[in-house]
Design a protein around this motif. Structure first.
Motif, PDB file in Angstrom:
ATOM      1  N   LEU A 211       0.843  -1.187   0.000  1.00  0.00           N
ATOM      2  CA  LEU A 211       0.000   0.000   0.000  1.00  0.00           C
ATOM      3  C   LEU A 211       0.888   1.250   0.000  1.00  0.00           C
ATOM      4  N   ASN A 212       0.275   2.417  -0.094  1.00  0.00           N
ATOM      5  CA  ASN A 212       1.057   3.650  -0.202  1.00  0.00           C
ATOM      6  C   ASN A 212       1.950   3.906   1.007  1.00  0.00           C
ATOM      7  N   HIS A 213       1.540   3.423   2.180  1.00  0.00           N
ATOM      8  CA  HIS A 213       2.361   3.631   3.373  1.00  0.00           C
ATOM      9  C   HIS A 213       3.122   2.376   3.791  1.00  0.00           C
ATOM     10  N   GLY A 214       3.295   1.442   2.854  1.00  0.00           N
ATOM     11  CA  GLY A 214       4.145   0.305   3.150  1.00  0.00           C
ATOM     12  C   GLY A 214       3.496  -1.046   2.921  1.00  0.00           C
ATOM     13  N   PRO A 215       4.273  -2.117   3.112  1.00  0.00           N
ATOM     14  CA  PRO A 215       3.779  -3.475   2.885  1.00  0.00           C
ATOM     15  C   PRO A 215       3.081  -4.047   4.108  1.00  0.00           C
ATOM     16  N   VAL A 216       2.180  -4.981   3.869  1.00  0.00           N
ATOM     17  CA  VAL A 216       1.466  -5.697   4.921  1.00  0.00           C
ATOM     18  C   VAL A 216       1.535  -7.180   4.596  1.00  0.00           C
ATOM     19  N   GLN A 217       2.041  -7.964   5.536  1.00  0.00           N
ATOM     20  CA  GLN A 217       2.104  -9.410   5.355  1.00  0.00           C
ATOM     21  C   GLN A 217       0.769 -10.017   5.771  1.00  0.00           C
ATOM     22  N   THR A 218       0.193 -10.845   4.921  1.00  0.00           N
ATOM     23  CA  THR A 218      -1.109 -11.454   5.208  1.00  0.00           C
ATOM     24  C   THR A 218      -0.971 -12.969   5.347  1.00  0.00           C
ATOM     25  N   PRO A 219      -1.887 -13.575   6.146  1.00  0.00           N
ATOM     26  CA  PRO A 219      -3.050 -13.035   6.851  1.00  0.00           C
ATOM     27  C   PRO A 219      -2.630 -12.072   7.970  1.00  0.00           C
ATOM     28  N   ILE A 220      -3.489 -11.065   8.209  1.00  0.00           N
ATOM     29  CA  ILE A 220      -3.162 -10.034   9.177  1.00  0.00           C
ATOM     30  C   ILE A 220      -4.384  -9.668  10.006  1.00  0.00           C
ATOM     31  N   PHE A 221      -4.135  -9.335  11.280  1.00  0.00           N
ATOM     32  CA  PHE A 221      -5.169  -8.726  12.121  1.00  0.00           C
ATOM     33  C   PHE A 221      -4.868  -7.245  12.229  1.00  0.00           C
ATOM     34  N   MET A 222      -5.912  -6.410  12.120  1.00  0.00           N
ATOM     35  CA  MET A 222      -5.766  -4.955  12.143  1.00  0.00           C
ATOM     36  C   MET A 222      -6.400  -4.388  13.412  1.00  0.00           C
TER      37      MET A 222
ATOM     38  N   GLU B 179     -10.195 -19.950  11.782  1.00  0.00           N
ATOM     39  CA  GLU B 179     -11.168 -20.538  10.869  1.00  0.00           C
ATOM     40  C   GLU B 179     -11.330 -19.665   9.628  1.00  0.00           C
ATOM     41  N   GLY B 180     -11.310 -18.340   9.818  1.00  0.00           N
ATOM     42  CA  GLY B 180     -11.404 -17.436   8.679  1.00  0.00           C
ATOM     43  C   GLY B 180     -10.241 -17.606   7.717  1.00  0.00           C
ATOM     44  N   VAL B 181      -9.033 -17.755   8.254  1.00  0.00           N
ATOM     45  CA  VAL B 181      -7.870 -18.016   7.400  1.00  0.00           C
ATOM     46  C   VAL B 181      -8.090 -19.294   6.592  1.00  0.00           C
ATOM     47  N   ALA B 182      -8.598 -20.326   7.253  1.00  0.00           N
ATOM     48  CA  ALA B 182      -8.851 -21.599   6.567  1.00  0.00           C
ATOM     49  C   ALA B 182      -9.874 -21.446   5.443  1.00  0.00           C
ATOM     50  N   GLN B 183     -10.732 -20.430   5.540  1.00  0.00           N
ATOM     51  CA  GLN B 183     -11.746 -20.200   4.513  1.00  0.00           C
ATOM     52  C   GLN B 183     -11.302 -19.176   3.474  1.00  0.00           C
ATOM     53  N   GLY B 184     -10.041 -18.738   3.544  1.00  0.00           N
ATOM     54  CA  GLY B 184      -9.513 -17.876   2.491  1.00  0.00           C
ATOM     55  C   GLY B 184      -9.440 -16.404   2.814  1.00  0.00           C
ATOM     56  N   VAL B 185      -9.633 -16.015   4.083  1.00  0.00           N
ATOM     57  CA  VAL B 185      -9.589 -14.599   4.463  1.00  0.00           C
ATOM     58  C   VAL B 185      -8.137 -14.156   4.656  1.00  0.00           C
ATOM     59  N   ASP B 186      -7.846 -12.920   4.206  1.00  0.00           N
ATOM     60  CA  ASP B 186      -6.502 -12.347   4.338  1.00  0.00           C
ATOM     61  C   ASP B 186      -6.410 -11.305   5.441  1.00  0.00           C
ATOM     62  N   MET B 187      -7.526 -10.619   5.737  1.00  0.00           N
ATOM     63  CA  MET B 187      -7.492  -9.461   6.633  1.00  0.00           C
ATOM     64  C   MET B 187      -8.662  -9.521   7.606  1.00  0.00           C
ATOM     65  N   PHE B 188      -8.386  -9.175   8.866  1.00  0.00           N
ATOM     66  CA  PHE B 188      -9.404  -9.182   9.922  1.00  0.00           C
ATOM     67  C   PHE B 188      -9.278  -7.899  10.743  1.00  0.00           C
ATOM     68  N   ASP B 189     -10.395  -7.477  11.318  1.00  0.00           N
ATOM     69  CA  ASP B 189     -10.362  -6.451  12.357  1.00  0.00           C
ATOM     70  C   ASP B 189     -11.445  -6.784  13.370  1.00  0.00           C
ATOM     71  N   CYS B 190     -11.276  -6.304  14.592  1.00  0.00           N
ATOM     72  CA  CYS B 190     -12.297  -6.500  15.618  1.00  0.00           C
ATOM     73  C   CYS B 190     -11.921  -5.682  16.844  1.00  0.00           C
ATOM     74  N   VAL B 191     -12.917  -5.149  17.541  1.00  0.00           N
ATOM     75  CA  VAL B 191     -12.669  -4.431  18.789  1.00  0.00           C
ATOM     76  C   VAL B 191     -12.482  -5.390  19.960  1.00  0.00           C
ATOM     77  N   MET B 192     -12.690  -6.683  19.731  1.00  0.00           N
ATOM     78  CA  MET B 192     -12.706  -7.642  20.834  1.00  0.00           C
ATOM     79  C   MET B 192     -11.431  -7.642  21.688  1.00  0.00           C
ATOM     80  N   PRO B 193     -10.230  -7.676  21.109  1.00  0.00           N
ATOM     81  CA  PRO B 193      -9.049  -7.722  21.989  1.00  0.00           C
ATOM     82  C   PRO B 193      -8.904  -6.494  22.869  1.00  0.00           C
TER      83      PRO B 193
END
Length: 390
Positions: free
Chosen positions: A22-33, A262-276
């Motif tokens: 991205l414009n502000h740098g690379p992101v290794q996936t799968p990733i949590f945001m 489980e999301g990674v196993a289903q093909g997801v690259d990026m996640f976010d959540c307020v939970m942590p």
């Protein structure tokens, strides 16, 4: 700018390993945001986020529009300069806040009219306005303005007809977002959002039409909005892996550590959540061995750290050496229990650092397992450890 390099795929699942540039740098996936609603991940310094491995964080379009406002944001050249975060940022569109405003808003083809929760001003949020706000924020990933289809509204479960109308409105808004994004000559990347409620046929229709629009990346929205877990898992199993393989896939607002794997196993690259972060402030700690409730009286005299295998500042101090490796510099459960009981600010700060470190380290372990061709074994080991209990 957005480039996505698919580096590796798992032969036994839909899991994949990639690099998102991205414009502000690379992101290794799968990733949590980590989520930074008001321009900050609550209780955590930007430097600490970097130290724990955060590569990209979120900002909230709606709330930053309300406060501090676009004039202030523009004077700093966008959100990066305002909050002193040099790496990539993703901003949501305001669609989730539209969903959460409930009776305070009125949805039409034009957009959403509502009273500002800050000062009561009458406002109109449209796809075009959302694109204009996000251009000023200068976020690396811009999300289309959509209607987040509710699952349950005051005891009424959304019908297929209602979900269709909502999904089709989001598709029309997606076209308007794309047109405005292009008109603004925004140099960043715009993602489309798949909607359709809990109906696979609607999800497929939404997906197909968004793919025809050729967005640089795609998100799955409208999950984790009050539906039963098995319903969310059903949509998670249906939709992500059907999105284009050459583009990043983002599952919005999800979830627990188990949901991420489980999301990674289903093909997801990026996640976010307020939970942590939210759970940390409420005394719930995520560990390799399951969840820990720091408010429980049994922790009053416990000398152990939150997680004996963890190397975060809360568990291992500045040494970065876990208890299992012989380190003894972290904070005890007894101390964190004491801080929580006394309402001291340091308590939720340390538990937030731990929970975010746990999530980000979990994603690093997932990436390592995919690199080594060991994701299936890692997934089984992860489930067994989490089920063991603290």
């Amino acid at each position: 700018m957005l480039a996505f390099d698919l580096l590796k795929t798992d032969p036994d699942s839909h899991a994949r390993r990639g690099t998102l540039t991205l414009n502000h740098g690379p992101v290794q996936t799968p990733i949590f945001m980590p989520v930074g609603t008001y321009g900050t991940v609550k209780g955590v310094m930007p430097r600490s986020l970097e130290e724990m491995g955060a590569q990209i964080i979120l900002g909230n379009t709606f709330h930053l529009w309300m406060r501090p406002g676009l004039d202030v944001m523009q004077s700093f050249g966008g959100l990066h300069g305002f909050e002193q975060w040099k790496k990539p940022i993703l901003t949501d569109s305001g669609g989730f806040q539209v969903w959460s405003l409930g009776a305070m808003r009125k949805i039409s083809e034009e957009g959403v009219r509502f009273a500002s929760p800050v000062n009561g001003d009458k406002l109109l949020l449209t796809p075009e306005v959302s694109m204009q706000i996000q251009a000023i924020l200068n976020s690396d990933i811009v999300m289309q303005f959509d209607e987040c289809t509710p699952y349950d509204t005051n005891g009424h479960i959304t019908t297929e007809d209602e979900a269709r109308k909502s999904m089709e409105l989001s598709l029309r808004w997606a076209k308007r977002c794309q047109a405005e994004f292009t008109r603004l000559e925004n140099p960043n990347a715009l993602f489309g959002i798949v909607q359709g409620g809990m109906f696979e046929n609607l999800r497929q229709e939404s997906l197909d039409q968004l793919v025809e629009m050729d967005f640089p990346g795609y998100a799955v929205g409208g999950v984790s909005v009050g539906e039963p877990k098995d319903e969310m898992l059903r949509i998670m199993a249906h939709t992500p892996h059907r999105l284009p393989a050459a583009k990043p896939r983002y599952l919005m607002g999800v979830g627990t550590p188990e949901d991420l794997v489980e999301g990674v196993a289903q093909g997801v690259d990026m996640f976010d959540c307020v939970m942590p972060t939210r759970n940390a402030r409420n005394g719930t700690i995520f560990t390799r061995w399951g969840d820990l409730k720091i408010r429980n009286a049994r922790h009053k005299t416990d000398h152990q750290p939150l997680d004996t295998s963890c190397t975060c500042h809360a568990c291992a101090g500045t040494s970065g050496v876990s208890w299992e490796q012989g380190g003894r510099e972290g904070f005890s459960r007894a101390y964190l229990h004491h801080l929580d009981r006394c309402g001291e600010m340091l308590g939720p700060m340390l538990t937030t650092i731990h929970n975010l470190h746990y999530y980000l380290n979990l994603m690093q372990e997932v990436r390592d397992a995919l690199d080594a061709g060991q994701f299936t074994a890692f997934r089984a080991k992860f489930k067994a450890e989490r089920a063991r209990g603290v």
